[in-house]
Design a protein around this motif. Structure first.
Motif: not given
Length: 608
Positions: A371, A409, A576, A582
């Protein structure tokens, strides 16, 4: 050399310049020149001491170095121990290594070299690092290693000329280097760039041993003018100025003039009890003020301190400085060398134990890494390595994902959709800058250049893989800033073969601050609000690009319910940091957008 109270008062002024700048740079944009004032004072005093001892044939290299260490190291070591311990509880697990390596570099007086490399792309920023201010002490200790060699080995009749020549050469070198690079980044933390500031003090010590003395009126006018120049420098020189270099000579020469002007009311003021006492505390004040500020900024992920935090910072700074001065600095000044050695050895062992064990003890209280950090697809990020995700059993997908950290990501996003819809994709991504040909180095700020330089090593590799694949997907935090990124994207679109297609993503929104630091958990605990930073201008530019090229297609990642309550989805943290989803957030977005994305992407894969 006779002790001078007025120099203590000038030290107090130097600290307050730095303190105001560190509290809020908009209050005094050039307050960092207080460090340069300290450098001039050090060069002046150390040269006076060494030359005096040389003239009396009493100089000892060992005694000089030991006295400097005895003066600086005890309080410095205690600060590093305390900041490492506090940081182990304040810092998130993802940033502990940043804390540890900063402490290691600081304790051996090499932190200026570490900090010259700039911020970590994903980790804590420099203005949140409790050891950032140690760069100046590192440079000071490095200079102390060199100064006696210069003063002892060079004949006295040539000494002033040699020092003046070194000042000119190194100042010119620093200024030219900064103008060539169009930035002051690494020069700010460089010993070579700072040596002239110490040597200005050294030169004045040699040339004005008996000080300047016209009469009291003229002395006071001259001192007042130099004080005005020094204060104006703190207002007019900014953090974006080409500093140090020639510009640094203005406040340093003004400081040196104050040091050598005799019998004037400015010196009289600095010699009063208040300024002198604060000057005596200035070293401890300097040591402790920055960690207090840095920890508050890190914890709340906000540069500007609230009124309450400003008051707390002032109280803690002066309280910790007084304790450090009273029980560490003064204590060891009067103690034997043996005690200092024992303290240093024991303190270093304690610090090492804290640095190694406390983060392990606090790990149980830390937020799960999934996370708080990027955890998926690292092998193909910033490396000449290709990874394949999605349905790896799918044949001849010939799909490549490239781009910056925003492409990194969405690897979990595409992996989830690919596995369920029978396509695979290969990927190579980079930090900060997409690995495209034609992006200009001068478009990036000093702390971003290292990411640009790192990315350039992957441009050819990325280009090779672009040629090998039929569908190129690219995501970037911004295609319009800097402008050369969009130009590079246009060139990529224009260079595609007829059988190739380019999918550009309008990326997900960013936030005004890091939700992990604010929330301190992966389950929603905070009531704080977050400002959503949309990418609408970026999206408009990509729409124009797609309209101009028949084989360029745009998909918008910012739509849907998942992103309505960012940075949380179902009361669970989905970012994050302020700019990146995240793994949970990326997969959640993929689950929601799967059907919509495939209705967009399936015709592209089939070639229709």
């Amino acid at each position: 050399m006779q002790f001078r109270n007025d120099i203590q008062g000038i030290r107090a002024l130097a600290f307050f310049l730095v303190f105001l700048f560190h509290l809020n740079y908009t209050w005094l944009q050039g307050g960092f020149i207080g460090v340069d004032v300290f450098f001039v004072i050090s060069g002046y005093l150390m040269t006076s001491i060494i030359v005096d001892q040389k003239d009396r044939n009493s100089f000892s290299f060992f005694d000089f170095y030991w006295k400097r260490l005895k003066r600086i190291f005890p309080a410095y070591l205690f600060l590093i121990i305390a900041a490492t311990l506090a940081g182990s509880f304040v810092y998130l697990g993802r940033d502990i290594w940043t804390l540890q390596k900063s402490a290691i570099a600081s304790i051996i007086f090499l932190s200026n070299l570490l900090f010259s490399r700039g911020d970590s792309y994903f980790g804590a920023q420099l203005n949140e690092n409790p050891f950032l201010h140690t760069w100046s002490l590192a440079i000071e200790m490095q200079f102390y290693l060199l100064l006696p060699l210069l003063l002892i080995w060079i004949k006295k009749k040539f000494l002033s000329q040699v020092i003046l020549l070194v000042i000119v050469i190194l100042t010119a070198y620093t200024s030219i280097s900064m103008h060539i690079d169009q930035r002051n980044g690494s020069a700010y933390f460089s010993l070579l760039s700072r040596i002239p500031e110490f040597l200005v003090g050294a030169f004045y010590s040699l040339k004005f041993k008996n000080r300047i003395n016209f009469n009291r009126v003229y002395n006071s006018i001259f001192a007042s003018l130099n004080l005005v120049i020094l204060v104006l420098s703190a207002f007019l020189i900014g953090k974006d100025s080409f500093f140090p270099g020639f510009l640094a000579l203005i406040p340093t020469i003004a400081t040196a003039n104050l040091l050598v002007t005799d019998n004037n009311f400015i010196s009289d003021f600095f010699a009063k009890k208040g300024p002198v006492y604060l000057g005596e505390l200035s070293y401890s004040l300097y040591l402790w003020h920055w960690p207090v500020i840095a920890f508050i900024r890190y914890y709340h992920d906000a540069y500007f301190l609230s009124p309450g935090e400003l008051i707390l910072t002032c109280i803690l700074t002066f309280m910790l400085a007084w304790l450090s001065y009273r029980f560490i600095e003064n204590f060891f000044r009067k103690k034997s060398n043996t005690l200092l050695i024992r303290y240093s050895v024991a303190g270093s062992i304690i610090w090492a134990a804290i640095a190694f064990f406390v983060p392990k003890i606090t790990a149980g209280y830390q937020i799960p890494e999934a996370y708080t950090s990027p955890t998926f697809g690292f092998r193909s990020h910033n490396e000449k390595v290709i990874e394949v995700f999605g349905d790896k059993t799918a044949e001849n997908s010939n799909i490549l994902l490239i781009g910056d950290s925003h492409a990194f990501t969405i690897k979990p996003y595409l992996d989830y959709i690919g596995k369920r819809n029978h396509f695979s994709f290969s990927t190579v991504t980079t930090d900060g800058v997409p690995a495209l040909q034609g992006i200009k180095r001068e478009d990036y700020r000093a702390n971003e250049v290292k990411f640009y330089d790192s990315t350039q090593k992957l441009v050819a590799f990325t280009q090779q893989n672009i040629k090998k694949n039929r569908i190129i997907m690219i995501n970037c935090s911004s295609f319009i800033e800097p402008p050369s990124v969009y130009s590079a994207l246009e060139k990529l679109a224009a260079s595609l073969r007829p059988d190739q297609k380019l999918v550009v993503f309008s990326t997900f929104p960013s936030l005004d601050r890091d939700p992990v630091k604010v929330n301190r958990d992966y389950i929603k605990r905070t009531s704080a609000s977050f400002k959503i930073i949309s990418k609408e201008k970026n999206k408009i530019a990509l729409e124009k690009l797609a309209a101009a090229h028949k084989n360029v297609f745009l998909y918008d990642l910012s739509k849907g319910n998942v992103l309505k309550n960012v940075p949380f989805y179902k009361d669970t943290l989905m970012y994050y940091n302020a700019s990146h989803l995240n793994t949970y957030g990326s997969v959640s977005l993929g689950k929601e957008q799967e059907k919509d994305f495939m209705s967009f992407f399936r015709p592209i894969m089939s070639g229709k």
